[in-house]
Motif scaffolding. Structure first.
Motif, short mmCIF file in Angstrom:
data_model
loop_
_atom_site.label_atom_id
_atom_site.label_comp_id
_atom_site.label_asym_id
_atom_site.label_seq_id
_atom_site.Cartn_x
_atom_site.Cartn_y
_atom_site.Cartn_z
N PHE A 1 -18.95 -5.01 -59.08
CA PHE A 1 -17.99 -3.69 -58.63
C PHE A 1 -18.83 -2.77 -57.94
O PHE A 1 -19.99 -2.92 -58.01
CB PHE A 1 -17.21 -3.35 -59.98
N PRO A 2 -18.28 -1.86 -57.22
CA PRO A 2 -18.61 -1.19 -56.19
C PRO A 2 -19.33 0.08 -57.20
O PRO A 2 -18.71 0.39 -58.42
CB PRO A 2 -17.86 -0.56 -55.15
N LYS A 3 -20.27 0.78 -56.60
CA LYS A 3 -20.69 2.04 -57.37
C LYS A 3 -19.43 3.08 -57.23
O LYS A 3 -18.79 3.28 -56.28
CB LYS A 3 -21.89 2.61 -56.72
N GLY A 4 -19.55 4.19 -58.24
CA GLY A 4 -18.27 4.88 -58.30
C GLY A 4 -18.25 5.65 -59.70
O GLY A 4 -18.63 4.93 -60.73
N ASP A 5 -17.80 6.97 -59.54
CA ASP A 5 -17.48 7.41 -60.85
C ASP A 5 -16.36 7.06 -61.67
O ASP A 5 -16.17 6.71 -63.02
CB ASP A 5 -17.30 8.92 -60.81
N ALA A 6 -15.15 6.21 -60.93
CA ALA A 6 -14.07 5.76 -61.56
C ALA A 6 -13.74 4.40 -60.90
O ALA A 6 -14.25 4.18 -59.87
CB ALA A 6 -12.95 6.72 -61.58
N HIS A 7 -13.15 3.57 -61.71
CA HIS A 7 -12.83 2.13 -61.24
C HIS A 7 -11.33 1.84 -61.67
O HIS A 7 -10.86 2.12 -62.61
CB HIS A 7 -13.72 0.94 -61.53
N THR A 8 -10.92 0.98 -60.60
CA THR A 8 -9.65 0.47 -60.82
C THR A 8 -9.94 -1.20 -60.38
O THR A 8 -10.34 -1.49 -59.60
CB THR A 8 -8.39 0.62 -59.90
N PHE A 9 -9.55 -1.94 -61.49
CA PHE A 9 -9.59 -3.53 -61.60
C PHE A 9 -8.31 -4.05 -61.14
O PHE A 9 -7.30 -3.48 -61.59
CB PHE A 9 -10.10 -4.02 -62.86
N GLY A 10 -8.39 -5.23 -60.42
CA GLY A 10 -7.36 -5.95 -60.51
C GLY A 10 -7.22 -6.79 -61.81
O GLY A 10 -8.15 -7.47 -62.26
N LEU A 11 -5.90 -7.25 -62.42
CA LEU A 11 -5.92 -7.93 -63.73
C LEU A 11 -4.43 -8.70 -63.67
O LEU A 11 -3.61 -8.20 -63.25
CB LEU A 11 -5.99 -6.91 -64.88
N GLY B 1 -38.59 -25.23 -54.51
CA GLY B 1 -37.98 -24.06 -55.06
C GLY B 1 -36.72 -23.71 -54.26
O GLY B 1 -36.70 -24.11 -52.97
N ALA B 2 -35.88 -22.80 -54.72
CA ALA B 2 -34.73 -22.35 -53.87
C ALA B 2 -34.27 -21.23 -54.34
O ALA B 2 -34.42 -20.57 -55.53
CB ALA B 2 -33.68 -23.38 -54.33
N ALA B 3 -33.63 -20.24 -53.37
CA ALA B 3 -33.26 -19.07 -53.82
C ALA B 3 -32.09 -18.63 -52.97
O ALA B 3 -31.90 -19.09 -51.76
CB ALA B 3 -34.31 -17.96 -53.67
N LYS B 4 -31.13 -17.91 -53.41
CA LYS B 4 -29.89 -17.41 -52.49
C LYS B 4 -29.62 -15.85 -53.25
O LYS B 4 -30.03 -15.45 -54.32
CB LYS B 4 -28.81 -18.33 -52.87
N ILE B 5 -29.06 -15.24 -52.19
CA ILE B 5 -28.41 -13.97 -52.27
C ILE B 5 -26.98 -13.88 -52.05
O ILE B 5 -26.61 -14.35 -50.84
CB ILE B 5 -29.15 -12.93 -51.47
N THR B 6 -26.33 -13.36 -52.79
CA THR B 6 -24.75 -13.47 -52.97
C THR B 6 -24.30 -12.15 -53.18
O THR B 6 -24.79 -11.55 -54.10
CB THR B 6 -24.10 -14.76 -53.39
N GLY B 7 -23.08 -11.99 -52.51
CA GLY B 7 -22.46 -10.57 -53.09
C GLY B 7 -21.42 -10.25 -51.95
O GLY B 7 -21.15 -10.60 -51.19
N ARG B 8 -21.10 -8.90 -52.37
CA ARG B 8 -19.91 -8.19 -51.69
C ARG B 8 -20.23 -6.81 -51.63
O ARG B 8 -20.30 -6.19 -52.59
CB ARG B 8 -18.32 -8.53 -52.22
N LEU B 9 -20.11 -6.20 -50.42
CA LEU B 9 -20.48 -4.75 -50.22
C LEU B 9 -19.17 -3.83 -50.35
O LEU B 9 -18.00 -4.63 -50.25
CB LEU B 9 -21.29 -4.73 -48.67
N PRO B 10 -19.40 -2.40 -50.56
CA PRO B 10 -18.02 -1.87 -50.62
C PRO B 10 -17.20 -1.80 -49.29
O PRO B 10 -16.11 -1.66 -49.68
CB PRO B 10 -18.63 -0.61 -50.94
N SER B 11 -17.85 -2.32 -48.36
CA SER B 11 -17.00 -2.19 -47.09
C SER B 11 -16.10 -3.64 -46.94
O SER B 11 -15.35 -3.53 -45.99
CB SER B 11 -18.06 -2.22 -45.70
#
Length: 869
Positions: free
Chosen positions: A203-213, A387-397
């Protein structure tokens, strides 16, 4: 539609229709009256689409009971509605869910009321295995991007399942989080409790969060599915249909470092060099590790050192006599987890569950490509991944990224000759969300660089690069979608290597009757591909998709992607009519109609097909299936059948198939699929049958047994080319192949507890074939079938084939603590191929011969330990 596609669709439909038997559950039922959480002034009711999570003053005990004081004061989510079989109906059984959190965990407690708790289906299985049990599913969109989510599922027996969801609906079933859950049946129904570490969510950084559920309950014995908020099947996707849960505040940034070191000991059957030199059984030991590290709250690094995939189920046996490479699904956990971000849809149908495009991870660790030339029975069967490595994720943008890099070692065969050079594989993918998930724009690149030597440079490309751009947008209430992609490729190597590439089955530049010319002086090959589709995937009962895609003759992605052929353009139309509300005759029904044509880039017609498939679920929960296909009309040609020779005209062909599936709520469920087909003006014909049965003797034990039999009489099977390819003296020969194929697939599952299980997979496979009527091409484009060939071989017997293979895999799995696992594996195999077939298929004799072959055994013990420092 092929039998495999039929089975896949049937499985998809079955998965969406929960069912169970109405017998007494195997778990003991508590006769104590439940003590529900007492309401206080702080409790409130959630609305139909919005809820609020409360901070827990004290963490609840996760024991499958809902009488913990921590749940008091939590908001109640109870406005559930039925979505299957009757959309928006008020459910027969009430459901209440509460959500709490603290600095480290998300807690969910659920009470599933049921007036007949003795009829609740509570079946054991190993983790991530779906049974026909009641279950509760949480879909948590922690990014709140309406496209990605994490699923956590519990059934009344305490069996855990978890998935990662991307593209709004595609489930990555291999994603495994470390979390706790407990369930219990009592006199009022059953209870499920979840404790999910925040470190397992993104989840993105922030003081408050709203999740989908989105919360889904399956009432197995009645076949009802209910949800909060209401999930609509006539709307595309389901993450985007989630409600909202707010109130999350004061999250500390979770420390996300997970390390799983492991030790492996292995005993492998290995042939000694030389003829009849016998076998050895060397003992091998290895250590390795898997690592997961959160670079930020959004980005995760996964790495593996000296990976071992010995616990993975064996591939099914296949005898491929066609002109194109066989596709096998990825089964290795490291490459499966998070694979969705690396999907680039330049070559697949959006209605399919999987795509084959720029990235095909089975290329990494592949069988050595020159093993047949410079190896022997003692040579490695697979390339070692260092060996193998991967970076995955999603930015706030809204930017999703994936980067993967893997290194494989040089493998050697006889006399220290390289059979697979050391290689580096790289793939990177990025997708930017547009308009709150309405669309996205993306790019992808891949690179393969081989450390070729003087010997391997003659056959293998030195480097290969691909890249692509894609765009997708949904409109008109997200029911319609436009998707386009553009990709290109560049491969380079020696003149010998690039000449071999031009001549291979993907390209066939040496064909004598096309506009593509083989150039033996090339040291590189460049190509491009385009694709555009317009689809309707939601709204009402109708669905459709129209697709145009084109591959240039030089397009080549097989160094790290999957592509069966180049030099092709295709236009396909798919239309479906779906009835998902019960009627007087059936519970639900799906009808689809397809029309497809393909051509080479210079306009030679390759295919014209019409197809329809019907799938109906009856009131008694049984399924019926029917389909038919007609192709080859209007004058079409096969430009790959002669393996570099001229295009051969194809006559009209047809196929009819049908199937029936029993009620999967019963202790045993029968299946039967069968089909007939014909072509070549009646000279080619055949039939296939696939009976099978799934059964469960008790909660802990389940099994399946399936038989596949295919009798094919193919009058135009390619046999071989003789003479100098590309000149007038070349003989392109074919023969009549009378082939019988029989396989028996068995799966056994015993689950002592949700953390201790045993699985067995076994498949003996036998294929016998006899060639006759040896002919060569005379006038390949003749309209009449008989005019296309003339006799060849002066009456010589062309022989036949006899292929036998046995593959079994036995796996004992014990998760002795969360995230830490012990595997004990026995993999067994036997196979042989000869050109001297038996006169007829004698099952007893064939199996005796198969069991008389020398076995190849692998015994493996793997112990991993999960650390979360």
């Amino acid at each position: 539609m092929s039998p495999r596609r039929v089975a896949a669709l049937a499985a998809l439909l079955l998965a969406s229709a929960a069912g169970a038997q109405t017998n007494t559950p195997t778990r003991p039922v508590s006769r104590e009256l439940p003590v529900p959480p007492a309401a206080d002034a702080g409790e409130s009711r959630a609305t139909a689409r919005a809820a609020i999570a409360r901070r827990a003053e004290r963490a609840p005990t996760i024991d499958g009971r809902d009488d913990d004081a921590a749940w008091r004061g939590a908001q109640v989510i109870d406005q559930f509605l039925e979505y299957e079989p009757t959309p928006a109906a008020v459910p027969r059984f009430k459901t209440e869910v509460r959500v709490l959190f603290d600095d480290k965990y998300l807690y969910v407690g659920a009470r599933m009321f049921d007036p007949a708790p003795d009829s609740i289906i509570s079946l054991l299985s190993r983790r991530d295995v779906r049974t026909q049990s009641e279950q509760l599913k949480l879909v948590i969109d922690s990014y709140h991007d309406r496209r990605t989510a994490y699923q956590f599922i519990l059934n009344p027996a305490g069996v855990k399942r978890d998935f990662y969801v991307y593209n709004d609906a595609t489930e990555d079933v291999t994603w495994d989080a470390v979390w706790d859950g407990a369930a219990r049946v009592d006199s009022a129904g059953w209870v499920a409790e979840f404790r999910i570490p925040l470190s397992q969510l993104r989840f993105p950084k922030g003081d408050a969060h709203t999740f989908g559920l989105l919360i889904v309950r399956d009432v197995a014995r009645t076949g009802q599915r209910i949800s909060w908020p209401l999930y609509r099947r006539d709307v595309q996707g389901y993450v985007s249909q989630a409600g909202e849960i707010s109130g999350f505040a004061g999250f500390a940034t979770p420390r996300r470092l997970e390390v799983s070191p492991y030790v492996v000991t292995k005993n492998v059957t290995q042939a000694r060099p030389g003829t009849n030199a016998g076998y050895t059984h060397p003992q091998e030991q290895a250590i390795g590790a898997d690592l997961k590290y959160g670079l930020t709250s959004n980005l995760t690094v996964d790495a593996t050192i000296n990976p071992d995939f010995g616990q993975v189920e064996a591939d099914p046996a296949v005898l491929n006599l066609g002109a194109f490479e066989q596709f096998f699904e990825e089964r290795r956990p490291f490459f499966l987890e998070g694979a969705g971000i690396f999907t680039f849809r330049n070559s697949c149908n959006d209605i399919d569950t999987g795509c084959r495009g720029l990235f095909y991870s089975r290329r990494i660790g592949r069988s050595p490509q020159l093993g047949g030339s410079y190896g022997d029975a003692s040579s490695p069967l697979n390339t070692t991944i260092l060996g193998a490595a991967k970076i995955t994720g999603r930015l706030p943008s809204g930017l999703s990224i994936g980067v993967l890099d893997a290194v494989t070692q040089r493998e050697v065969g006889t006399r220290d000759r390289t059979i697979e050079p050391g290689t580096n594989y790289f793939a990177a993918r990025a997708q930017q969300d547009l308009n709150k998930g309405q669309g996205d724009f993306g790019a992808m690149i891949t690179a393969v660089n081989r450390d070729v030597d003087t010997l391997t440079a003659r056959f293998l490309r030195r480097n290969a690069y691909t890249g692509g751009l894609d765009f997708r947008y949904r409109f008109f209430k997200r029911n319609y979608e436009l998707h386009t992609s553009l990709s290109g490729s560049h491969v380079a190597g020696t003149r010998d290597a690039i000449t071999a590439l031009q001549r291979d089955g993907v390209h066939r530049y040496q064909r004598p009757d096309d506009d593509v010319t083989l150039d033996p002086n090339r040291t590189s090959l460049v190509g491009d591909a385009q694709r555009v589709s317009f689809s309707k995937f939601g709204g009402g009962r109708t669905r459709f998709q129209s697709v145009y895609q084109r591959y240039s003759p030089g397009f080549e992605i097989n160094d790290l992607g999957f592509q069966q052929r180049a030099d092709e353009q295709l236009f396909r139309n798919w239309f479906a009519y779906q009835i998902q509300q019960p009627t007087a005759l059936f519970r639900m029904a799906f009808f689809n109609f397809n029309a497809m044509g393909s051509w080479t880039t210079d306009g030679l017609a390759l295919q014209r097909n019409l197809n329809t498939n019907w799938h109906l679920q009856f009131k008694n929960m049984m399924w019926g299936h029917f389909g038919t296909n007609v192709g080859g009309f209007g004058g079409v040609y096969d430009d790959r059948d002669a393996r570099g020779g001229p295009a051969v005209r194809r006559s009209t062909s047809w196929e009819v198939w049908s199937g029936v599936e029993g009620d999967n709520r019963k202790p045993w469920t029968p299946y039967l699929f069968a089909g007939l087909y014909g072509g070549d003006e009646g000279n080619t014909r055949g039939y296939w049958m696939e009976p099978s049965v799934n059964f469960r003797l008790r909660s802990q034990f389940s099994a399946s047994l399936g038989v596949s039999y295919n009798r094919a009489s193919d009058n135009s099977q390619w046999y071989g080319n003789y003479g100098v390819s590309g000149v007038d003296t070349t003989h392109y020969t074919f023969a009549h192949l009378d082939q019988r194929t029989l396989s028996l697939t068995t799966r056994l599952n015993y689950t002592a507890s949700p953390t201790l299980s045993f699985q067995f997979y076994g498949q003996p496979y036998i294929a016998l074939g006899e060639y006759s009527d040896w002919r060569e091409l005379a006038n390949p484009r003749a309209e009449a079938y008989a005019d296309r060939y003339r006799p060849y071989g002066a009456g010589r017997d062309p022989g036949g084939l006899d292929f036998k293979q046995l593959r079994t895999n036995s796996v004992l799995r014990w998760e002795y603590r969360p995230g830490s696992t012990l595997f004990v594996v026995w993999a067994h195999g036997r196979d042989a191929f000869t050109t001297d077939p038996n006169d007829r298929l004698n099952v007893r004799r064939e199996y005796q011969d198969l069991l008389g072959l020398h076995p190849n055994n692998t015994f493996l013990v793997k112990l991993s330990y999960w650390l979360n420092p």
